[in-house]
Design a protein around this motif. Structure first.
Motif, PDB file in Angstrom:
ATOM      1  N   ALA A  95       0.852  -1.184   0.000  1.00  0.00           N
ATOM      2  CA  ALA A  95       0.000   0.000   0.000  1.00  0.00           C
ATOM      3  C   ALA A  95       0.889   1.234   0.000  1.00  0.00           C
ATOM      4  O   ALA A  95       1.953   1.244   0.623  1.00  0.00           O
ATOM      5  CB  ALA A  95      -0.912   0.014   1.220  1.00  0.00           C
ATOM      6  N   THR A  96       0.439   2.253  -0.709  1.00  0.00           N
ATOM      7  CA  THR A  96       1.152   3.520  -0.713  1.00  0.00           C
ATOM      8  C   THR A  96       0.813   4.265   0.574  1.00  0.00           C
ATOM      9  O   THR A  96      -0.353   4.334   0.972  1.00  0.00           O
ATOM     10  CB  THR A  96       0.726   4.369  -1.932  1.00  0.00           C
ATOM     11  OG1 THR A  96       0.918   3.593  -3.109  1.00  0.00           O
ATOM     12  CG2 THR A  96       1.548   5.626  -2.041  1.00  0.00           C
ATOM     13  N   THR A  97       1.815   4.816   1.229  1.00  0.00           N
ATOM     14  CA  THR A  97       1.597   5.609   2.437  1.00  0.00           C
ATOM     15  C   THR A  97       1.122   7.007   2.040  1.00  0.00           C
ATOM     16  O   THR A  97       1.251   7.394   0.872  1.00  0.00           O
ATOM     17  CB  THR A  97       2.897   5.737   3.247  1.00  0.00           C
ATOM     18  OG1 THR A  97       3.840   6.489   2.475  1.00  0.00           O
ATOM     19  CG2 THR A  97       3.464   4.376   3.624  1.00  0.00           C
ATOM     20  N   PRO A  98       0.597   7.769   2.994  1.00  0.00           N
ATOM     21  CA  PRO A  98       0.243   9.157   2.666  1.00  0.00           C
ATOM     22  C   PRO A  98       1.431   9.938   2.096  1.00  0.00           C
ATOM     23  O   PRO A  98       1.289  10.688   1.128  1.00  0.00           O
ATOM     24  CB  PRO A  98      -0.216   9.727   4.012  1.00  0.00           C
ATOM     25  CG  PRO A  98      -0.766   8.538   4.743  1.00  0.00           C
ATOM     26  CD  PRO A  98       0.150   7.401   4.353  1.00  0.00           C
ATOM     27  N   GLN A  99       2.618   9.733   2.663  1.00  0.00           N
ATOM     28  CA  GLN A  99       3.818  10.382   2.131  1.00  0.00           C
ATOM     29  C   GLN A  99       4.099   9.896   0.710  1.00  0.00           C
ATOM     30  O   GLN A  99       4.486  10.679  -0.162  1.00  0.00           O
ATOM     31  CB  GLN A  99       5.017  10.098   3.033  1.00  0.00           C
ATOM     32  CG  GLN A  99       6.306  10.733   2.562  1.00  0.00           C
ATOM     33  CD  GLN A  99       7.509  10.335   3.414  1.00  0.00           C
ATOM     34  OE1 GLN A  99       7.372   9.650   4.418  1.00  0.00           O
ATOM     35  NE2 GLN A  99       8.682  10.739   2.993  1.00  0.00           N
ATOM     36  N   GLY A 100       3.891   8.607   0.465  1.00  0.00           N
ATOM     37  CA  GLY A 100       4.097   8.045  -0.871  1.00  0.00           C
ATOM     38  C   GLY A 100       3.139   8.649  -1.882  1.00  0.00           C
ATOM     39  O   GLY A 100       3.523   8.926  -3.025  1.00  0.00           O
TER      40      GLY A 100
END
Length: 138
Positions: free
Chosen positions: A92-97
């Motif tokens: 999963a992509t993080t918010p930062q990602g």
């Protein structure tokens, strides 16, 4: 169309894409990602598993593993236990990602827009129409 013409068009298209990626590379570096890491990050939320990303991008699984390790270390991607199969990890992509991805896409869009500005409006519209036609499903 001859095979030679087709090959020439393919090479021209590849050179255009490479030129855009090379122009955006310094901006991606500021964001902390390499070009191929950008491609991997862009696929995380749609593919969710390393093997699926490798297949979609047509890159070796070992390379995907390296890129993902870098993205996880940078805090851009996280691994989650797949509740459907506890032996597997889902990505999963993080918010930062997501923020890095958004900024990277903006950088690429800006570089592509600079290239496209060489065309007149009607040429850009024709280019868009032709790309869509080439990408239509049969």
């Amino acid at each position: 169309m001859s095979d030679e013409d087709s090959a020439q068009l393919w090479k021209l298209n590849q050179r255009l894409l490479t030129r855009v990626m090379n122009a955006a590379e310094p901006q991606l570096a500021v964001l902390g990602i390499e070009t191929k890491e950008f491609y991997v990050l862009d696929e995380v939320d749609t593919c969710r598993y390393p093997v699926a990303i490798a297949e979609k991008l047509m890159l070796p699984k070992a390379s995907i593993t390296t890129y993902l390790r870098n993205l996880v270390a940078a805090g851009l991607v996280q691994r989650e236990i797949d509740e459907g199969d506890l032996r597997r990890h889902r990505l999963a992509t993080t918010p930062q990602g997501r923020e890095v991805l958004e900024r990277a896409l903006a950088a690429l869009a800006s570089e592509f827009a600079a290239m496209m500005s060489r065309l007149e409006e009607r040429e850009r519209e024709e280019f868009r129409r032709l790309l869509l036609k080439l990408l239509e499903s049969d």
